[in-house]
Design a protein around this motif. Structure first.
Motif, PDB file in Angstrom:
ATOM      1  N   LYS A   1       3.953 -16.924   3.834  1.00 48.25           N
ATOM      2  CA  LYS A   1       3.686 -15.578   4.352  1.00 48.25           C
ATOM      3  C   LYS A   1       3.498 -15.649   5.856  1.00 48.25           C
ATOM      4  CE  LYS A   1       0.044 -12.288   4.973  1.00 48.25           C
ATOM      5  NZ  LYS A   1      -1.395 -12.211   5.038  1.00 48.25           N
ATOM      6  N   GLY A   2       4.027 -14.656   6.551  1.00 44.22           N
ATOM      7  CA  GLY A   2       3.790 -14.514   7.979  1.00 44.22           C
ATOM      8  C   GLY A   2       3.690 -13.048   8.342  1.00 44.22           C
ATOM      9  N   VAL A   3       2.976 -12.764   9.416  1.00 43.42           N
ATOM     10  CA  VAL A   3       2.829 -11.392   9.919  1.00 43.42           C
ATOM     11  C   VAL A   3       3.602 -11.280  11.228  1.00 43.42           C
ATOM     12  CG1 VAL A   3       1.195  -9.655  10.773  1.00 43.42           C
ATOM     13  CG2 VAL A   3       0.567 -11.116   8.825  1.00 43.42           C
ATOM     14  N   TRP A   4       4.372 -10.215  11.342  1.00 45.59           N
ATOM     15  CA  TRP A   4       5.206  -9.975  12.518  1.00 45.59           C
ATOM     16  C   TRP A   4       4.500  -9.023  13.462  1.00 45.59           C
ATOM     17  CZ3 TRP A   4       8.894 -11.942  15.166  1.00 45.59           C
ATOM     18  CH2 TRP A   4       9.651 -11.162  16.049  1.00 45.59           C
ATOM     19  N   ARG A   5       4.234  -9.476  14.674  1.00 46.95           N
ATOM     20  CA  ARG A   5       3.600  -8.621  15.677  1.00 46.95           C
ATOM     21  C   ARG A   5       4.607  -8.323  16.769  1.00 46.95           C
ATOM     22  NH1 ARG A   5      -2.309 -11.253  15.730  1.00 46.95           N
ATOM     23  NH2 ARG A   5      -2.983 -10.367  13.756  1.00 46.95           N
ATOM     24  N   LYS A   6       5.212  -7.176  16.672  1.00 48.48           N
ATOM     25  CA  LYS A   6       6.273  -6.783  17.583  1.00 48.48           C
ATOM     26  C   LYS A   6       5.767  -6.690  19.018  1.00 48.48           C
ATOM     27  CE  LYS A   6      10.324  -4.102  16.648  1.00 48.48           C
ATOM     28  NZ  LYS A   6      10.890  -3.084  15.799  1.00 48.48           N
TER      29      LYS A   6
ATOM     30  N   GLU B   1       0.837  -1.192   0.000  1.00 49.84           N
ATOM     31  CA  GLU B   1       0.000   0.000   0.000  1.00 49.84           C
ATOM     32  C   GLU B   1       0.876   1.248   0.000  1.00 49.84           C
ATOM     33  OE1 GLU B   1      -2.602  -0.145   3.366  1.00 49.84           O
ATOM     34  OE2 GLU B   1      -3.455  -2.090   2.789  1.00 49.84           O
ATOM     35  N   ALA B   2       0.289   2.350  -0.406  1.00 50.84           N
ATOM     36  CA  ALA B   2       0.998   3.633  -0.397  1.00 50.84           C
ATOM     37  C   ALA B   2       1.541   3.905   0.996  1.00 50.84           C
ATOM     38  CB  ALA B   2       0.056   4.756  -0.814  1.00 50.84           C
ATOM     39  N   GLY B   3       2.774   4.374   1.052  1.00 48.46           N
ATOM     40  CA  GLY B   3       3.381   4.695   2.338  1.00 48.46           C
ATOM     41  C   GLY B   3       4.184   3.562   2.942  1.00 48.46           C
ATOM     42  N   HIS B   4       4.022   2.347   2.429  1.00 51.09           N
ATOM     43  CA  HIS B   4       4.818   1.230   2.943  1.00 51.09           C
ATOM     44  C   HIS B   4       6.279   1.368   2.528  1.00 51.09           C
ATOM     45  CE1 HIS B   4       1.258  -1.811   3.376  1.00 51.09           C
ATOM     46  NE2 HIS B   4       1.466  -1.137   4.487  1.00 51.09           N
ATOM     47  N   THR B   5       7.145   0.810   3.357  1.00 51.62           N
ATOM     48  CA  THR B   5       8.552   0.647   3.000  1.00 51.62           C
ATOM     49  C   THR B   5       8.748  -0.828   2.713  1.00 51.62           C
ATOM     50  OG1 THR B   5       9.199   2.491   4.417  1.00 51.62           O
ATOM     51  CG2 THR B   5      10.935   0.960   3.763  1.00 51.62           C
ATOM     52  N   PHE B   6       9.232  -1.140   1.517  1.00 50.11           N
ATOM     53  CA  PHE B   6       9.312  -2.505   1.007  1.00 50.11           C
ATOM     54  C   PHE B   6      10.756  -2.885   0.729  1.00 50.11           C
ATOM     55  CE2 PHE B   6       9.245  -5.087  -3.040  1.00 50.11           C
ATOM     56  CZ  PHE B   6       8.956  -6.300  -2.428  1.00 50.11           C
ATOM     57  N   LEU B   7      11.143  -4.073   1.180  1.00 50.18           N
ATOM     58  CA  LEU B   7      12.496  -4.595   0.971  1.00 50.18           C
ATOM     59  C   LEU B   7      12.426  -5.910   0.213  1.00 50.18           C
ATOM     60  CD1 LEU B   7      15.579  -4.704   1.543  1.00 50.18           C
ATOM     61  CD2 LEU B   7      15.012  -5.773   3.744  1.00 50.18           C
ATOM     62  N   ASP B   8      13.194  -6.009  -0.873  1.00 50.50           N
ATOM     63  CA  ASP B   8      13.310  -7.231  -1.683  1.00 50.50           C
ATOM     64  C   ASP B   8      14.718  -7.781  -1.466  1.00 50.50           C
ATOM     65  OD1 ASP B   8      13.457  -9.198  -3.651  1.00 50.50           O
ATOM     66  OD2 ASP B   8      12.800  -7.893  -5.280  1.00 50.50           O
TER      67      ASP B   8
ATOM     68  N   VAL C   1       8.393  -7.207   3.467  1.00 47.97           N
ATOM     69  CA  VAL C   1       9.678  -7.779   3.046  1.00 47.97           C
ATOM     70  C   VAL C   1       9.404  -9.013   2.201  1.00 47.97           C
ATOM     71  CG1 VAL C   1      11.835  -8.874   3.796  1.00 47.97           C
ATOM     72  CG2 VAL C   1      10.929  -6.913   5.060  1.00 47.97           C
ATOM     73  N   PHE C   2      10.132  -9.116   1.107  1.00 52.23           N
ATOM     74  CA  PHE C   2      10.083 -10.297   0.251  1.00 52.23           C
ATOM     75  C   PHE C   2      11.461 -10.927   0.227  1.00 52.23           C
ATOM     76  CE2 PHE C   2      10.890 -11.998  -4.095  1.00 52.23           C
ATOM     77  CZ  PHE C   2      10.153 -13.165  -3.948  1.00 52.23           C
TER      78      PHE C   2
ATOM     79  N   GLN D   1       3.260  -5.431  12.735  1.00 52.08           N
ATOM     80  CA  GLN D   1       2.298  -5.813  11.691  1.00 52.08           C
ATOM     81  C   GLN D   1       2.948  -5.934  10.310  1.00 52.08           C
ATOM     82  OE1 GLN D   1      -0.815  -6.733  12.546  1.00 52.08           O
ATOM     83  NE2 GLN D   1      -0.353  -6.225  14.658  1.00 52.08           N
ATOM     84  N   ALA D   2       4.269  -6.001  10.248  1.00 52.45           N
ATOM     85  CA  ALA D   2       4.945  -6.173   8.961  1.00 52.45           C
ATOM     86  C   ALA D   2       4.614  -7.539   8.376  1.00 52.45           C
ATOM     87  CB  ALA D   2       6.455  -6.025   9.130  1.00 52.45           C
ATOM     88  N   VAL D   3       4.564  -7.589   7.059  1.00 55.58           N
ATOM     89  CA  VAL D   3       4.311  -8.842   6.343  1.00 55.58           C
ATOM     90  C   VAL D   3       5.614  -9.306   5.703  1.00 55.58           C
ATOM     91  CG1 VAL D   3       3.088  -9.901   4.396  1.00 55.58           C
ATOM     92  CG2 VAL D   3       1.888  -8.289   5.901  1.00 55.58           C
ATOM     93  N   LEU D   4       5.952 -10.573   5.944  1.00 54.99           N
ATOM     94  CA  LEU D   4       7.115 -11.209   5.329  1.00 54.99           C
ATOM     95  C   LEU D   4       6.617 -12.287   4.382  1.00 54.99           C
ATOM     96  CD1 LEU D   4      10.159 -11.943   5.085  1.00 54.99           C
ATOM     97  CD2 LEU D   4       9.835 -13.436   7.063  1.00 54.99           C
TER      98      LEU D   4
END
Length: 195
Positions: free
Chosen positions: A183-188, A29-36, A102-103, A126-129
């Protein structure tokens, strides 16, 4: 985008069918920071950045030829804001900010170290890996890592696709390599409460 839309060479590329499912799992989504991580030809990076110009995109790749291809593909689509990082993950965190998405496309045999680095220094709450693997060993290692590190909402897909191709004067569906997507969701906050 079609696979032929990318400049390619002898560098692995995430194929169109797998890219579509991978990007759906990432929920960018807009505003996300994405790492490949292990960006290869940059097909995930390029398609993610092209489809959402408001993303902050970082791509890590160690192969010099792959880095050239990613750069060419970014230039082809006018994606000047993508940060291309030459190196092997995990990296010094000064090069990569906290990320919402993150991918992992390639680990170079360092999956556990990469996931450890991501959970300690990179992933926001709530980051998605999402990770793509093709071997049973990496599938097992990826599943174990997601659960061992406390990811929630773990899910995945096994994809086997085939492309219409010519066989002499006839047509057939030529199989592509199967791929597993996790896929997994990270809940800090949950992790902090367990420490």
């Amino acid at each position: 985008m079609m696979d032929q839309d990318f400049i390619r060479d002898k560098v692995p590329m995430t194929k169109m069918e797998v890219r579509a499912v991978t990007l759906a799992y990432l929920q960018l989504e807009a505003g996300h920071t994405f790492l490949d991580i292990g960006a290869g030809t940059g097909s995930i990076t390029v398609e993610a950045a092209r489809n959402n110009r408001q993303l902050k995109v970082f791509a890590i790749e160690k192969n010099p030829l792959a880095l050239e291809l990613i750069d060419l593909n970014l230039k082809k689509y006018g994606l000047k804001e993508v940060a291309l990082i030459s190196g092997v993950a995990p990296l010094d965190t000064g090069q990569v900010p906290a990320c919402d998405r993150v991918f992992i496309g390639g680990t170079g045999g360092h999956m556990k170290e990469i996931i450890d680095w991501l959970t300690k220094e990179i992933l926001t709450d709530q980051a998605v890996l999402v990770m793509n693997v093709i071997t049973i060993e990496n599938l097992n290692e990826g599943m174990k890592a997601l659960y061992d590190y406390g990811f929630v909402e773990v899910e995945g897909s096994s994809l086997s696709s085939a492309r219409l191709s010519l066989l002499g004067d006839l047509h057939y569906f030529r199989p592509e390599n199967p791929c597993y997507i996790l896929k997994g969701v990270w809940r800090k906050k949950c992790q902090n409460s367990l420490e």
